[in-house]
Design a protein around this motif. Sequence first.
Motif, short mmCIF file in Angstrom:
data_model
loop_
_atom_site.label_atom_id
_atom_site.label_comp_id
_atom_site.label_asym_id
_atom_site.label_seq_id
_atom_site.Cartn_x
_atom_site.Cartn_y
_atom_site.Cartn_z
N ALA A 1 0.83 -1.21 0.00
CA ALA A 1 0.00 0.00 0.00
C ALA A 1 0.87 1.25 0.00
O ALA A 1 2.03 1.23 0.44
CB ALA A 1 -0.92 0.00 1.21
N ALA A 2 0.31 2.35 -0.51
CA ALA A 2 1.04 3.63 -0.55
C ALA A 2 1.34 4.12 0.87
O ALA A 2 2.41 4.67 1.13
CB ALA A 2 0.22 4.67 -1.31
N ASP A 3 0.38 3.91 1.79
CA ASP A 3 0.56 4.30 3.19
C ASP A 3 0.26 3.09 4.07
O ASP A 3 -0.86 2.94 4.59
CB ASP A 3 -0.38 5.47 3.54
CG ASP A 3 -0.18 5.96 4.97
OD1 ASP A 3 0.82 5.59 5.59
OD2 ASP A 3 -1.05 6.72 5.45
N PRO A 4 1.25 2.20 4.25
CA PRO A 4 1.01 0.94 4.98
C PRO A 4 0.45 1.14 6.39
O PRO A 4 -0.46 0.41 6.80
CB PRO A 4 2.40 0.30 5.04
CG PRO A 4 3.14 0.90 3.88
CD PRO A 4 2.64 2.30 3.77
N ASP A 5 0.96 2.12 7.13
CA ASP A 5 0.54 2.30 8.52
C ASP A 5 -0.96 2.54 8.65
O ASP A 5 -1.58 2.17 9.65
CB ASP A 5 1.30 3.46 9.17
CG ASP A 5 2.77 3.10 9.42
OD1 ASP A 5 3.09 1.90 9.36
OD2 ASP A 5 3.57 4.02 9.65
N SER A 6 -1.56 3.16 7.65
CA SER A 6 -2.99 3.45 7.70
C SER A 6 -3.83 2.19 7.49
O SER A 6 -5.04 2.19 7.72
CB SER A 6 -3.36 4.49 6.64
OG SER A 6 -3.17 3.96 5.33
N CYS A 7 -3.19 1.11 7.04
CA CYS A 7 -3.91 -0.14 6.76
C CYS A 7 -3.84 -1.12 7.94
O CYS A 7 -4.51 -2.16 7.92
CB CYS A 7 -3.33 -0.82 5.52
SG CYS A 7 -3.38 0.18 4.04
N PHE A 8 -3.03 -0.80 8.95
CA PHE A 8 -2.81 -1.74 10.05
C PHE A 8 -3.80 -1.51 11.19
O PHE A 8 -4.02 -0.37 11.61
CB PHE A 8 -1.38 -1.62 10.60
CG PHE A 8 -0.31 -1.90 9.57
CD1 PHE A 8 -0.60 -2.58 8.40
CD2 PHE A 8 1.00 -1.48 9.79
CE1 PHE A 8 0.38 -2.85 7.46
CE2 PHE A 8 1.99 -1.74 8.86
CZ PHE A 8 1.68 -2.43 7.69
N THR A 9 -4.38 -2.60 11.68
CA THR A 9 -5.29 -2.55 12.82
C THR A 9 -4.76 -3.49 13.90
O THR A 9 -4.54 -4.67 13.63
CB THR A 9 -6.71 -3.00 12.42
OG1 THR A 9 -7.20 -2.15 11.38
CG2 THR A 9 -7.66 -2.95 13.61
N PRO A 10 -4.56 -3.00 15.15
CA PRO A 10 -4.10 -3.89 16.22
C PRO A 10 -5.17 -4.92 16.58
O PRO A 10 -6.37 -4.61 16.57
CB PRO A 10 -3.83 -2.93 17.39
CG PRO A 10 -4.67 -1.73 17.10
CD PRO A 10 -4.74 -1.61 15.61
N VAL A 11 -4.74 -6.13 16.88
CA VAL A 11 -5.67 -7.21 17.22
C VAL A 11 -5.31 -7.72 18.62
O VAL A 11 -4.33 -8.43 18.80
CB VAL A 11 -5.58 -8.37 16.20
CG1 VAL A 11 -6.54 -9.49 16.57
CG2 VAL A 11 -5.84 -7.87 14.79
N SER A 12 -6.12 -7.32 19.61
CA SER A 12 -5.89 -7.79 20.98
C SER A 12 -6.31 -9.26 21.08
O SER A 12 -7.02 -9.76 20.19
CB SER A 12 -6.70 -6.95 21.96
OG SER A 12 -8.09 -7.24 21.82
N PRO A 13 -5.92 -9.97 22.14
CA PRO A 13 -6.37 -11.37 22.29
C PRO A 13 -7.89 -11.51 22.24
O PRO A 13 -8.41 -12.41 21.59
CB PRO A 13 -5.81 -11.76 23.66
CG PRO A 13 -4.57 -10.94 23.79
CD PRO A 13 -4.91 -9.62 23.17
N GLN A 14 -8.62 -10.60 22.93
CA GLN A 14 -10.08 -10.67 22.89
C GLN A 14 -10.61 -10.35 21.50
O GLN A 14 -11.56 -10.97 21.02
CB GLN A 14 -10.68 -9.69 23.91
CG GLN A 14 -12.20 -9.73 23.99
CD GLN A 14 -12.74 -11.08 24.43
OE1 GLN A 14 -12.45 -11.51 25.55
NE2 GLN A 14 -13.52 -11.74 23.60
N HIS A 15 -9.99 -9.40 20.83
CA HIS A 15 -10.37 -9.04 19.47
C HIS A 15 -10.17 -10.24 18.54
O HIS A 15 -10.99 -10.52 17.66
CB HIS A 15 -9.53 -7.84 19.02
CG HIS A 15 -9.94 -7.26 17.70
ND1 HIS A 15 -9.16 -6.39 16.99
CD2 HIS A 15 -11.06 -7.44 16.95
CE1 HIS A 15 -9.77 -6.06 15.87
NE2 HIS A 15 -10.92 -6.68 15.83
N PHE A 16 -9.08 -10.96 18.73
CA PHE A 16 -8.79 -12.17 17.94
C PHE A 16 -9.92 -13.19 18.10
O PHE A 16 -10.39 -13.77 17.11
CB PHE A 16 -7.45 -12.77 18.39
CG PHE A 16 -7.01 -13.96 17.57
CD1 PHE A 16 -6.25 -13.79 16.43
CD2 PHE A 16 -7.35 -15.25 17.95
CE1 PHE A 16 -5.84 -14.89 15.68
CE2 PHE A 16 -6.95 -16.34 17.21
CZ PHE A 16 -6.19 -16.16 16.07
#
Length: 291
Positions: free
Chosen positions: A270-285
């Motif tokens: 992606a042109a702006d990789p950081d904007s595509c990243f979402t953190p996944v917590s254990p509960q979120h997983f």
Amino acid sequence: MEKYSIMKSMNMHPKKGKRTILEMTQILKRHGYCTLGEAFNRLDFSSAIQDIRRFNYVVKLLQLIAKSQLTSLSGVAQKNYFNILDKIVQKVLDDHHNPRLIKDLLQDLSSTLCILIRGVGKSVLVGNINIWICRLETILAWQQQLQDLQMTKQVNNGLTLSDLPLHMLNNILYRFSDGWDIITLGQVTPTLYMLSEDRQLWKKLCQYHFAEKQFCRHLILSEKGHIEWKLMYFALQKHYPAKEQYGDTLHFCRHCSILFWKDSGHPCTAADPDSCFTPVSPQHFIDLFKF
């Protein structure tokens, strides 16, 4: 309420957060992650536990599965789960790192198994009931091994914790995010005990984990009218989830549709990789496979 706390930790509105989880779930299913068990099998958690930054994350994930998702695992996923758990226990027995976390995990797991085996285990648990009884016996044996664990005193003629000046010891305590870690360190020397009882230290810890309106609902005052911040911390823990903190976490790239460890990264196009990243917590997983 639990869902909202997850979205809040990701800085999302509940409706937007739920929509994001649904979108991520659909993407993961297109890439072969149809169930929690399949995702658990495909992600290399066995290697992750060897990294101290990821160890707590994996333990928390296993604990959440033990509490509510054990019956959703396939036979292969169950075997993988207990193999990883075995490696975690052996690692703790060898290096004595964070035994309290593992004791809590095994306690939750044994409680869940006792309920399932004694009650509706034969119709809920996947696999032969005798295998689950053997697993429960193994868990009880692990618990006994951890209970008997003795911390060996290391001989060191160099600089020790006791040699550090007070301001440095205080700085160390203020960097802890877990109240039990503060109590444990306070048991090492009388000086550390004195520092670990500091009201300001426990006030900062409460402010880090909980909101001001939560303080008001569970206010604990001393006879002199002072707020008992240490007691408040443990009281609040019973009612509200504490803020989770991990050295490294799983992230999801919306552009490449891939789960990866943040510190390892991945070659995003992606042109702006950081904007595509979402953190996944254990509960979120876990939540990714509930929809």
